[in-house]
Scaffold this motif. Structure first.
Motif, PDB file in Angstrom:
ATOM      1  N   ARG A 236       0.946  -1.101   0.055  1.00  0.00           N
ATOM      2  CA  ARG A 236      -0.051  -0.009  -0.062  1.00  0.00           C
ATOM      3  C   ARG A 236       0.789   1.055   0.141  1.00  0.00           C
ATOM      4  O   ARG A 236       1.793   1.110  -0.966  1.00  0.00           O
TER       5      ARG A 236
ATOM      6  N   GLY B 260      -8.696   2.085  10.288  1.00  0.00           N
ATOM      7  CA  GLY B 260      -8.694   1.748   8.791  1.00  0.00           C
ATOM      8  C   GLY B 260     -10.050   1.646   8.334  1.00  0.00           C
ATOM      9  O   GLY B 260     -11.108   2.461   8.788  1.00  0.00           O
ATOM     10  N   GLY B 261     -10.247   1.589   7.004  1.00  0.00           N
ATOM     11  CA  GLY B 261     -11.381   1.886   6.178  1.00  0.00           C
ATOM     12  C   GLY B 261     -12.441   1.195   6.579  1.00  0.00           C
ATOM     13  O   GLY B 261     -13.800   1.765   6.685  1.00  0.00           O
TER      14      GLY B 261
ATOM     15  N   ASP C 107      -7.477   6.339   7.607  1.00  0.00           N
ATOM     16  CA  ASP C 107      -8.531   5.978   6.678  1.00  0.00           C
ATOM     17  C   ASP C 107      -9.852   5.529   7.582  1.00  0.00           C
ATOM     18  O   ASP C 107     -11.055   5.386   6.848  1.00  0.00           O
TER      19      ASP C 107
ATOM     20  N   LEU D 287     -11.093   8.069   2.823  1.00  0.00           N
ATOM     21  CA  LEU D 287     -10.572   7.118   1.853  1.00  0.00           C
ATOM     22  C   LEU D 287     -10.497   7.998   0.374  1.00  0.00           C
ATOM     23  O   LEU D 287     -11.333   8.762   0.125  1.00  0.00           O
TER      24      LEU D 287
ATOM     25  N   GLY E  28      -3.179   9.463   1.090  1.00  0.00           N
ATOM     26  CA  GLY E  28      -4.171   8.700   2.046  1.00  0.00           C
ATOM     27  C   GLY E  28      -3.383   8.639   3.358  1.00  0.00           C
ATOM     28  O   GLY E  28      -3.723   9.084   4.424  1.00  0.00           O
TER      29      GLY E  28
ATOM     30  N   GLY F 229      -3.470  11.005   6.768  1.00  0.00           N
ATOM     31  CA  GLY F 229      -3.804  10.436   7.877  1.00  0.00           C
ATOM     32  C   GLY F 229      -2.799  10.864   9.080  1.00  0.00           C
ATOM     33  O   GLY F 229      -3.096  10.921  10.052  1.00  0.00           O
TER      34      GLY F 229
END
Ligand SMILES: Cc1cc2nc3c(=O)[nH]c(=O)nc-3n(C[C@H](O)[C@H](O)[C@H](O)COP(=O)(O)OP(=O)(O)OC[C@H]3O[C@@H](n4cnc5c(N)ncnc54)[C@H](O)[C@@H]3O)c2cc1C
Length: 405
Positions: free
Chosen positions: A44, A167-168, A294, A298, A306, A310
């Motif tokens: 990522r 996270g997402g 995230d 997003l 991203g 963050g």
């Protein structure tokens, strides 16, 4: 010290771990609950921008990143069909604005690992790996978080505030009922990693964007697990393509062969497929709970923004937590976290990343030509190049933050 005199961080990915480091360095006790036993190595984020390097420097992490990462002092745009280099943006144009006039290619799992080691050096840090948060609640005094340990046993921890860096698919955001406004792109992105040296074969830099109306792609060099230097290529896919076809030897060969006819699936070390979202949480703060990274926003990865944003979230909120903790500010300062970071995520992060995607995939020949001429002009004129780089390195966004009340 009463039992809730600590901050709980849910999710020890790059954002959560850097947030924890920022807190313990201020002398604030932290409990970090992270589901994985160690940082996952999936391909990522790998580009760390100037604005983020400045922040990581303030936390003592930048020197190691500089030493072990790959410098990216410039990035390139090309046209796929002609292979013409359209523009090269050289970071020297922002050398009078930052001590870090470059980006550094450094995988996010390594940043997480570095931050984890730095956090563990503080005895006020309580790191619980392999611990999955399942439930939480808050009242006027603090927060209570329930998690499952690696042996399947349930535990409860209490704290003053909770940072949701999970996270997402954030358990905390979903549990709070906070909606993520935005949309999901129809296509997914396929990342193919190889040891083929695209600098030698095709003159690519460490960061490259290749424009094409049919199949654009991006090429990045990253250090690799053994610091051997590996290359990631990122392709869009069609919405109707099935996972098994995209990830099959034939599917992978088709894509990489289009780049270089001497390559096929045997040259590919890893194949990964990502869903691509453009979404921002409607609230970044719900009383004692703060969303960051995230969990809060997003975006598509073009521009590498991203993770960087963050980390900007977590430096903002951890500074405010420090101010409240040490009674330099009242709790109403937390609402400013929502206003600042929500506005930047909505107005800046979403528009820049959508713009980046539209530019590289544009289909109208006239618009493609105009875009390419604009890119060239922006890269060659020092004043325009500086303006472009201030925006793409997020230095502009960080400076605008202070102006948001
Ligand atoms: C192909 C690709 C390329 C990218 N490139 C870039 C780039 O170059 N630059 C950039 O800035 N960004 C990039 N991004 C985006 C970047 O990867 C993310 O923004 C980044 O991972 C966000 O970090 P995070 O810590 O917020 O979330 P995550 O990395 O998702 O970490 C969340 C952590 O929370 C933990 N967790 C989740 N639920 C729980 C729970 N219930 N209990 C305990 N722990 C939990 C997870 O295990 C995980 O460790 C890219 C993304 C993709 C897909």
């Amino acid at each position: 010290m009463s039992i809730n005199e600590r901050i709980i961080v849910c999710g020890g990915g790059p954002v959560g771990m850097v947030a924890a480091l920022s807190l313990v360095r201020q002398g604030i006790p932290v409990t970090i609950l992270e589901a994985f036993e160690e940082p996952p190595r999936d391909p990522r984020a790998a580009t760390i921008h100037a604005s983020t390097l400045e922040m990581l420097h303030s936390l003592g992490l930048a020197d190691g990143i500089k030493e072990r990462g790959l410098m990216a002092p410039a990035f390139q745009f090309r046209d796929r069909k002609s292979q013409e280099i359209i523009a090269v943006f050289d970071m020297k144009h922002i050398a009078d604005e930052t001590d870090f006039p470059f980006a550094i290619q450094y995988e996010q799992w390594k940043l997480t690992r570095d931050a984890l080691a730095a956090v563990q050096a503080h005895d006020i840090a309580d790191v619980r790996l392999g611990s999955s948060v399942t439930a939480f609640s808050q009242d006027y005094e603090g927060v209570t978080v329930v998690y499952e340990d690696p042996g399947g046993e349930m535990h409860k921890v209490e704290g003053k505030y909770l940072l949701a860096c999970d996270g997402g698919r954030s358990t905390i955001r979903i549990g709070l009922g906070v909606f993520m406004s935005g949309f999901t792109w129809g296509e997914r992105f396929l990342v193919l990693t190889s040891e083929h040296d695209f600098a030698v074969s095709d003159g690519y830099l460490n960061r490259n964007y290749v424009m094409d109306p049919t199949e654009w792609f991006a090429v990045f060099k990253v250090p690799g697990d053994a610091d051997q230097g590996i290359w990631r290529t990122l392709f869009p896919t069609e919405g109707h393509e099935k996972d098994e076809d995209l990830l099959s030897d034939a599917g992978v060969t088709q894509r990489i062969h289009g780049l270089r006819s001497d390559m096929d699936h045997n040259d590919i070390l890893h194949r990964n497929l990502y869903t691509v979202n453009q979404r921002v949480a409607d609230r970044f703060r719900v009383e004692r709970i703060f969303l960051a990274g995230d969990a809060a926003h997003l975006n598509n990865p073009l521009g590498g923004l991203g993770l960087n944003t963050g980390i900007h979230d977590c430096l903002n909120i951890t500074k405010k937590i420090g101010d409240v903790w040490f009674r330099r500010a009242k709790e109403d300062v937390f609402e400013r976290y929502h206003r600042q970071r929500h506005q930047l995520a909505t107005e800046f992060l979403q528009s820049v990343t959508i713009e980046n995607k539209k530019r590289i995939e544009e289909k109208d020949p006239e618009v493609i030509h105009a875009n390419q001429m604009q890119l060239r002009e922006n890269s060659e004129d020092p004043v325009k190049a500086k303006a472009w780089l201030m925006r793409s390195s997020l230095l502009d966004s960080v400076r605008k933050e202070d102006a948001i009340e």
